[in-house]
Scaffold this motif. Structure first.
Motif, PDB file in Angstrom:
ATOM      1  N   LEU A  53       0.828  -1.209   0.000  1.00  0.00           N
ATOM      2  CA  LEU A  53       0.000   0.000   0.000  1.00  0.00           C
ATOM      3  C   LEU A  53       0.870   1.270   0.000  1.00  0.00           C
ATOM      4  O   LEU A  53       0.535   2.259  -0.659  1.00  0.00           O
ATOM      5  CB  LEU A  53      -0.940  -0.008   1.214  1.00  0.00           C
ATOM      6  CG  LEU A  53      -2.303   0.625   1.003  1.00  0.00           C
ATOM      7  CD1 LEU A  53      -3.090  -0.084  -0.092  1.00  0.00           C
ATOM      8  CD2 LEU A  53      -3.118   0.637   2.282  1.00  0.00           C
ATOM      9  N   ASN A  54       1.973   1.221   0.715  1.00  0.00           N
ATOM     10  CA  ASN A  54       2.887   2.374   0.729  1.00  0.00           C
ATOM     11  C   ASN A  54       3.523   2.613  -0.636  1.00  0.00           C
ATOM     12  O   ASN A  54       3.790   3.754  -1.011  1.00  0.00           O
ATOM     13  CB  ASN A  54       3.978   2.190   1.782  1.00  0.00           C
ATOM     14  CG  ASN A  54       3.450   2.369   3.197  1.00  0.00           C
ATOM     15  OD1 ASN A  54       2.349   2.879   3.399  1.00  0.00           O
ATOM     16  ND2 ASN A  54       4.233   1.957   4.183  1.00  0.00           N
ATOM     17  N   GLY A  57       0.771   4.175  -2.715  1.00  0.00           N
ATOM     18  CA  GLY A  57       0.533   5.545  -2.248  1.00  0.00           C
ATOM     19  C   GLY A  57       1.731   6.469  -2.407  1.00  0.00           C
ATOM     20  O   GLY A  57       1.705   7.606  -1.958  1.00  0.00           O
ATOM     21  N   LEU A  59       4.480   6.492  -0.946  1.00  0.00           N
ATOM     22  CA  LEU A  59       5.158   6.826   0.306  1.00  0.00           C
ATOM     23  C   LEU A  59       6.512   6.124   0.356  1.00  0.00           C
ATOM     24  O   LEU A  59       7.367   6.437   1.174  1.00  0.00           O
ATOM     25  CB  LEU A  59       4.317   6.389   1.511  1.00  0.00           C
ATOM     26  CG  LEU A  59       2.960   7.094   1.652  1.00  0.00           C
ATOM     27  CD1 LEU A  59       2.140   6.477   2.763  1.00  0.00           C
ATOM     28  CD2 LEU A  59       3.148   8.589   1.899  1.00  0.00           C
ATOM     29  N   ARG A  85       0.766  12.627  -5.333  1.00  0.00           N
ATOM     30  CA  ARG A  85       0.289  12.075  -4.065  1.00  0.00           C
ATOM     31  C   ARG A  85      -0.775  13.002  -3.464  1.00  0.00           C
ATOM     32  O   ARG A  85      -1.834  12.569  -3.026  1.00  0.00           O
ATOM     33  CB  ARG A  85       1.450  11.899  -3.091  1.00  0.00           C
ATOM     34  CG  ARG A  85       1.098  11.020  -1.910  1.00  0.00           C
ATOM     35  CD  ARG A  85       2.115  11.102  -0.786  1.00  0.00           C
ATOM     36  NE  ARG A  85       3.451  10.716  -1.163  1.00  0.00           N
ATOM     37  CZ  ARG A  85       4.497  11.529  -1.148  1.00  0.00           C
ATOM     38  NH1 ARG A  85       4.375  12.793  -0.781  1.00  0.00           N
ATOM     39  NH2 ARG A  85       5.677  11.104  -1.486  1.00  0.00           N
ATOM     40  N   ILE A  89      -4.252  11.039  -4.446  1.00  0.00           N
ATOM     41  CA  ILE A  89      -4.314   9.928  -3.492  1.00  0.00           C
ATOM     42  C   ILE A  89      -4.737  10.408  -2.109  1.00  0.00           C
ATOM     43  O   ILE A  89      -4.236  11.419  -1.610  1.00  0.00           O
ATOM     44  CB  ILE A  89      -2.930   9.242  -3.400  1.00  0.00           C
ATOM     45  CG1 ILE A  89      -2.530   8.683  -4.769  1.00  0.00           C
ATOM     46  CG2 ILE A  89      -2.937   8.128  -2.352  1.00  0.00           C
ATOM     47  CD1 ILE A  89      -1.113   8.189  -4.854  1.00  0.00           C
ATOM     48  N   PHE A  91      -5.073   8.861   1.866  1.00  0.00           N
ATOM     49  CA  PHE A  91      -4.569   7.734   2.646  1.00  0.00           C
ATOM     50  C   PHE A  91      -5.194   7.748   4.033  1.00  0.00           C
ATOM     51  O   PHE A  91      -5.220   8.781   4.687  1.00  0.00           O
ATOM     52  CB  PHE A  91      -3.041   7.851   2.771  1.00  0.00           C
ATOM     53  CG  PHE A  91      -2.298   6.546   2.628  1.00  0.00           C
ATOM     54  CD1 PHE A  91      -2.542   5.492   3.493  1.00  0.00           C
ATOM     55  CD2 PHE A  91      -1.353   6.377   1.636  1.00  0.00           C
ATOM     56  CE1 PHE A  91      -1.852   4.287   3.369  1.00  0.00           C
ATOM     57  CE2 PHE A  91      -0.655   5.177   1.498  1.00  0.00           C
ATOM     58  CZ  PHE A  91      -0.914   4.137   2.368  1.00  0.00           C
ATOM     59  N   ALA A 160      -8.691  12.740   4.252  1.00  0.00           N
ATOM     60  CA  ALA A 160      -8.167  12.033   3.069  1.00  0.00           C
ATOM     61  C   ALA A 160      -8.959  12.386   1.811  1.00  0.00           C
ATOM     62  O   ALA A 160      -8.476  12.205   0.696  1.00  0.00           O
ATOM     63  CB  ALA A 160      -8.209  10.524   3.303  1.00  0.00           C
ATOM     64  N   LEU A 169      -6.735   5.046  -0.388  1.00  0.00           N
ATOM     65  CA  LEU A 169      -6.025   3.878   0.132  1.00  0.00           C
ATOM     66  C   LEU A 169      -6.250   3.775   1.632  1.00  0.00           C
ATOM     67  O   LEU A 169      -6.073   4.751   2.361  1.00  0.00           O
ATOM     68  CB  LEU A 169      -4.522   4.012  -0.157  1.00  0.00           C
ATOM     69  CG  LEU A 169      -4.146   4.230  -1.630  1.00  0.00           C
ATOM     70  CD1 LEU A 169      -2.634   4.428  -1.758  1.00  0.00           C
ATOM     71  CD2 LEU A 169      -4.599   3.055  -2.483  1.00  0.00           C
ATOM     72  N   ASP A 171      -5.373   1.498   5.083  1.00  0.00           N
ATOM     73  CA  ASP A 171      -4.573   0.431   5.694  1.00  0.00           C
ATOM     74  C   ASP A 171      -5.177   0.041   7.044  1.00  0.00           C
ATOM     75  O   ASP A 171      -4.963   0.726   8.040  1.00  0.00           O
ATOM     76  CB  ASP A 171      -3.118   0.885   5.865  1.00  0.00           C
ATOM     77  CG  ASP A 171      -2.190  -0.294   6.201  1.00  0.00           C
ATOM     78  OD1 ASP A 171      -2.686  -1.429   6.364  1.00  0.00           O
ATOM     79  OD2 ASP A 171      -0.965  -0.066   6.305  1.00  0.00           O
ATOM     80  N   THR A 202      -8.381  -1.231  -0.034  1.00  0.00           N
ATOM     81  CA  THR A 202      -8.229  -1.336   1.417  1.00  0.00           C
ATOM     82  C   THR A 202      -7.534  -2.629   1.832  1.00  0.00           C
ATOM     83  O   THR A 202      -7.810  -3.697   1.295  1.00  0.00           O
ATOM     84  CB  THR A 202      -9.591  -1.219   2.148  1.00  0.00           C
ATOM     85  OG1 THR A 202      -9.369  -1.234   3.559  1.00  0.00           O
ATOM     86  CG2 THR A 202     -10.561  -2.341   1.785  1.00  0.00           C
TER      87      THR A 202
END
Ligand SMILES: Nc1ncnc2c1ncn2[C@@H]1O[C@H](COP(=O)(O)OP(=O)(O)O)[C@@H](O)[C@H]1O
Ligand SMILES: [Mg+2]
Length: 225
Positions: A53-54, A57, A59, A85, A89, A91, A160, A169, A171, A202
């Motif tokens: 996921l990172n 995203g 990250l 980002r 996106i 998060f 977000a 996204l 987590d 997710t």
């Protein structure tokens, strides 16, 4: 009508080099996600869900492979990463990460204030609309310490969404919440996905959340099944 891909992963891998060994957590993984899809990623603890996921995203960057978001290939040394980002996106983490000294309304506004083409009044108006959508219009001026766990997480979700991201996204977004509160939040995700066709990916351990998604993927040994 051809469907539009909001996200494409092409043969990405992620290797963490530690003192003693190279940990190959994501292995030559490819994935196409269409606009409006709602995908859940399941997998054992330590299987690499957060790592994946990172990467999606932006990250963290993959060791190999390429990531295409909304038709744009992301180059790792690109200065446009922050822009993509921020604009495309949203998060949400297991922990809310709200700033304690700011109100719910201000926390929601913060990611939009860096987009200097919008003015503050406009941003505040949109943040108030989002507060209404999450059922917390009467908590606008509360600080995080004055909110319940579920309320804090709903504020984190609104934050977000402030830049109207195409890709949301999550987590383990309800990992810290009780079943009843989680249920409310799942409904909110469903609404976001259906109303605005925002794509959701997710990571979750929750059967209920994975059941409302359109597609369940299992991350096992670095690949998606
Ligand atoms: N920065 C890092 N350096 C080395 N190993 C890491 C790092 N981050 C995560 N890992 C390892 O990668 C594996 C996957 O971690 P993670 O993506 O957090 O799994 P999950 O979210 O599925 O529980 C774990 O074994 C973890 O210890
Ligand atoms: Mg994780």
């Amino acid at each position: 009508m051809t469907k539009k891909h909001i996200l494409q992963l092409k043969n990405i891998s992620k290797i963490y080099s530690t003192k003693t060994e190279d940990l190959n957590i994501i292995k030559d993984l490819s994935l196409d996600v269409e606009e409006g899809e709602f995908i859940s990623i399941l997998g054992q603890s330590g299987s690499g869900k957060t790592t994946l996921l990172n990467l999606i995203g932006l990250l963290d960057s993959p060791t190999n492979g390429s990531i295409i978001i909304d038709g744009e290939e992301i180059s790792l040394d690109s200065s446009s990463i922050d822009k993509v980002r921020n604009e495309k996106i949203g998060f949400v983490f297991q922990f809310h990460y709200l700033l304690p000294e700011f109100t719910a309304l201000e926390n929601i506004m913060i990611p939009a204030l860096t987009n200097n083409f919008k003015n503050r009044k406009e941003i505040e108006k949109r943040a108030l609309e989002l507060l209404k959508d999450i059922g917390l219009e009467n908590r606008a001026h509360h600080k995080p310490s004055e909110l319940s766990g579920g309320e804090k997480q709903r504020v984190a979700i609104a934050r977000a969404l402030i830049n109207n991201p195409k890709l949301l996204l999550l987590d383990e977004p309800t990992g810290n919440l009780d079943d009843e509160t989680s249920e409310k939040i799942f409904k909110l995700f469903k609404q976001i996905n259906e109303k605005k066709r925002q794509t959701i990916i997710t990571v979750t351990h929750s059967r209920e959340l994975s059941n409302i998604s359109h597609k369940k993927l299992l991350l096992k040994k670095g690949i998606l099944l």
